[in-house]
Enzyme design. Structure first.
Site, PDB file in Angstrom:
ATOM      1  N   ASP A 345      -5.020  69.923  10.795  1.00  0.00           N
ATOM      2  CA  ASP A 345      -4.565  70.920   9.830  1.00  0.00           C
ATOM      3  C   ASP A 345      -3.134  70.619   9.387  1.00  0.00           C
ATOM      4  O   ASP A 345      -2.269  70.305  10.219  1.00  0.00           O
ATOM      5  CB  ASP A 345      -4.647  72.307  10.480  1.00  0.00           C
ATOM      6  N   GLU A 381      -5.749  66.691   6.909  1.00  0.00           N
ATOM      7  CA  GLU A 381      -5.566  67.544   5.752  1.00  0.00           C
ATOM      8  C   GLU A 381      -4.213  67.126   5.181  1.00  0.00           C
ATOM      9  O   GLU A 381      -3.163  67.480   5.742  1.00  0.00           O
ATOM     10  CB  GLU A 381      -5.555  69.021   6.135  1.00  0.00           C
TER      11      GLU A 381
END
Length: 709
Positions: A345, A381
């Protein structure tokens, strides 16, 4: 409960049981003393001063401390926020290396290190033990039997992003006590669904122990998505069907079951920040243990935190002990929990050593050289909320990336946003413009049209605007850049014309995703027709908005999705391991050395440079040469596949596509048609070279030319 304390060892960190007792070790450079606190079932506490310190690692060994023992730390040291120091021994702290956690945070004054109602400079003396989750000593033994990682090649991978609770909470075949749990994910009915769908990997949204924010709890909401980690080695206890340390074995059993089914497990991990927030946040773990080591503080005002995550803090990737924690966590999940990969993330935050994003930061160097981690799937990401944080295409060669440009381009194309057709072409073919120059392959691109963050696929074709009032922020949260199209009516409608376009658009987006080069990622529930009622930021909705509705499945859409995934799996021309070159790789005798790919206008003529620059173009024909796949199979044999012709019409009106001349193929058969509600049970209409194919508005057709024709 009294145990005998001896010095123990400075390695490994955490609580490690050896069959007789447990060695406890925690890192703190600012501590003056560290107390280990044990708790019985009634919550009574017994404290032990850790007797030894080596290289700032405080440690001690407790004979008789067995699996199931609940514990935490109290750190004695300075509380000087202006210097970045926030020690407060009144606050029980969770071990950053805890492998299991009992309980959750009970919000109130005790969990805050300062007195609420003012600034953060006045230390608070109230004891937080009763309000804090505790670490649990675990028994690492587990019968893995003959578990083997599927090790699916990247080119053959199809990812299913899902949520442990959302996937199973309403599933009628899962026993009530297993719904919303790791055991529920491993239930035969869930496994059967994943296998029939044809996915090769589940990407689980965060399962590291996380915290439900106090603001959300006060509103009667929950941090459903889980991007608020506090313990990077512990599986989240809220997803356990059995309490306490047994959560570890339940997670392992889930992984073993998925592996038996040939499905890999990828974890969405949140190493960029923790649940402790900014300078006004609670003291739950690292803040009270060693604030300046664990967090990036503002250089000229260490009371404040650098925040490139939008959550209040960012971990200090310049500190070797923070890097050690993250690497120890990754290795633990691979070696002890047998997971197959990670999706990081806000990975751009991990690359920040100063203010800029450094592509070769220490974290990525460690990943590159680590013999355990560099063997599993690594997905970035590739953005965060800081300056220069959008880094799609800029990660090192070992990494694949969520390709946000793919998402945007495909959405824009099918909603007629006016982007040049060349942008769509790049995304269909693996985004060589982003990845080829650095030696990466098409599988560096994780292609997706929808993900947890944003509209579901059904909502993408049903709403022009977000509808987030349920989140309690007056609709201010969530992006306004949805690139969606409601097809003529906002939200639910009974208009048959609007519904017909929505269904066709849904199939158009799925077909584009599943037949593009790169690695497709499906958002869990999209194949069922799942809706969130237009909520594009359902992070706090632990309810029917987010849970999969297994009682109202769109059976036609499910069957259609299964069929296209199976088609992709059956044909290597959709799973190339190298980028197209626009020329013959092996050649096709008797066919004029056809290139590996060809691009055509609707009139059947090859596209020119001028055609690529036309901004309003919304129609395209693409030839994929199955006889020009450059890579051999596992035994070194040439790979020969059928050839395909893809027809795209994003216009509202019907369009005639003339097929190219016989050198490209004398006979073609329709195998995918998004104008059909169900997958074709048998090959569809047949066409000859130079014959016209009619496509209605918003329509995709895939034609196949067998190798012998």
């Amino acid at each position: 409960m009294s145990h005998r304390m001896s010095p123990g060892e400075a390695f490994p960190l955490g609580a490690n049981w050896d069959g007789v007792g447990t060695n406890f070790c925690v890192y703190s450079q600012v501590a003056e003393a560290v107390e280990l606190c044990l708790f019985d079932e009634a919550g009574d506490e017994e404290r032990y001063r850790l007797p030894e310190i080596d290289a700032y690692c405080w440690h001690g060994y407790l004979e008789g401390a067995e699996p199931g023992t609940r514990y935490g730390y109290r750190v004695h040291g300075p509380y000087r926020p202006h210097d970045g120091l926030r020690c407060n021994p009144a606050k029980l702290l969770l071990d950053p290396y805890a492998k299991a956690v009992d309980g959750e945070v009970r919000w109130g004054q005790p969990v805050f290190p300062y007195t609420l109602g003012g600034d953060d400079l006045t230390v608070d003396p109230s004891d937080s033990a009763a309000a804090m989750p505790k670490g649990i000593v675990v028994d690492p033994s587990f019968d893995w039997s003959d578990d083997r990682a599927p090790r699916t090649r990247w080119a053959d991978t199809v990812i299913y992003e899902t949520h442990v609770k959302g996937l199973t909470w309403r599933h009628p075949d899962v026993p009530p006590e297993q719904r919303g749990t790791y055991a529920g994910v491993a239930h035969p009915s869930v496994i059967e669904h994943l296998q029939r769908l044809g996915v090769t990997a589940v990407e689980l949204m965060p399962v590291h122990q996380f915290v439900h924010d106090d603001r959300l709890v006060a509103l009667g909401l929950r941090n459903y998505w889980g991007y608020n980690s506090i313990a990077f080695l512990a599986p989240h206890n809220g997803y356990a069907s059995r309490p306490g340390h047994r959560v570890v074995n339940e997670f392992k059993a889930m992984v073993r079951t998925l592996h038996t089914a040939g499905i890999e497990v990828i974890l969405d991990v949140v190493y960029n920040h923790t649940a402790e927030g900014n300078h006004l946040g609670p003291a739950l773990s690292m803040r009270g243990i060693d604030n300046p080591s664990y967090y990036r503080l503002v250089d000229n005002d260490p009371r404040m935190y650098h925040d490139t995550t939008g959550t209040g803090n960012s971990l200090n990737m310049r500190n070797p002990h923070v890097l050690q924690l993250l690497m120890d966590s990754l290795r633990y999940w691979v070696q002890e929990m047998h997971v197959d990969g990670f999706r990081f993330d806000l990975a751009a935050t991990l690359a920040r050593q100063f203010h800029e994003v450094d592509r070769l930061s220490a974290f990525f160097d460690l990943i590159q050289q680590d013999p355990v981690i560099n063997q599993v799937k690594l997905i970035a990401e590739p953005w965060d909320v800081g300056d220069g944080g959008y880094q799609v295409g800029n990660f090192p060669p070992l990494w694949s990336e969520w390709n946000g440009k793919y998402r945007d381009s495909v959405r824009d194309y099918w909603r007629q946003a006016g982007a040049p057709i060349g942008e769509l072409a790049e995304r269909l073919t693996g985004s060589s413009d982003l990845y080829e120059a650095t030696g990466r392959r098409p599988f560096a691109s994780i292609n997706f049209v929808t993900c947890h963050d944003g509209f579901t696929l059904r909502d993408l074709v049903s709403y022009n605007h977000k509808h987030n009032l349920a989140n309690g922020e007056d609709g201010r949260d969530g992006t306004d850049d949805n690139r969606s199209w409601n097809c003529g009516a906002e939200g639910d409608t009974e208009d048959p014309a609007v519904l017909a376009v929505r269904r066709r658009q849904t199939r158009n987006l799925l077909a584009t995703l599943l037949l593009s080069q790169g690695v497709p990622m499906l958002l869990g529930g999209d194949e069922l027709g799942r809706t969130q009622g237009g909520n594009n930021n359902a992070y706090c909705q632990d309810d029917e908005i987010s849970w999969y509705d297994w009682d109202h499945v769109d059976a036609d859409l499910l069957a259609w999705t299964q069929a296209v995934v199976a088609l992709r799996r059956a044909h290597p021309v959709f799973r190339r391991r190298r980028f197209f070159q626009g020329r013959s790789v092996r050649g096709s005798a008797g066919r004029g050395m056809l290139p590996d790919i060809g691009w055509f206008r609707p009139d059947g003529q090859e596209m020119t440079d001028t055609d690529w620059r036309v901004g309003y173009a919304k129609s395209l024909g693409v030839f994929l040469n199955g006889a020009a796949i450059p890579d051999p199979d596992e035994l070194g044999r040439p790979v020969i596949d059928d050839s395909f012709y893809l027809l795209f019409n994003a216009w509202e009106e019907e369009l005639r596509f003339t097929l190219p001349g016989p050198r490209w193929g004398r006979a073609w058969t329709v195998v995918v048609d998004t104008g059909e509600a169900r997958p074709l049970a048998a090959p569809g209409a047949r066409y000859r070279a130079r014959q016209a194919v009619r496509l209605s508005g918003h329509h995709f057709v895939l034609l196949e030319r067998p190798t012998e024709t």
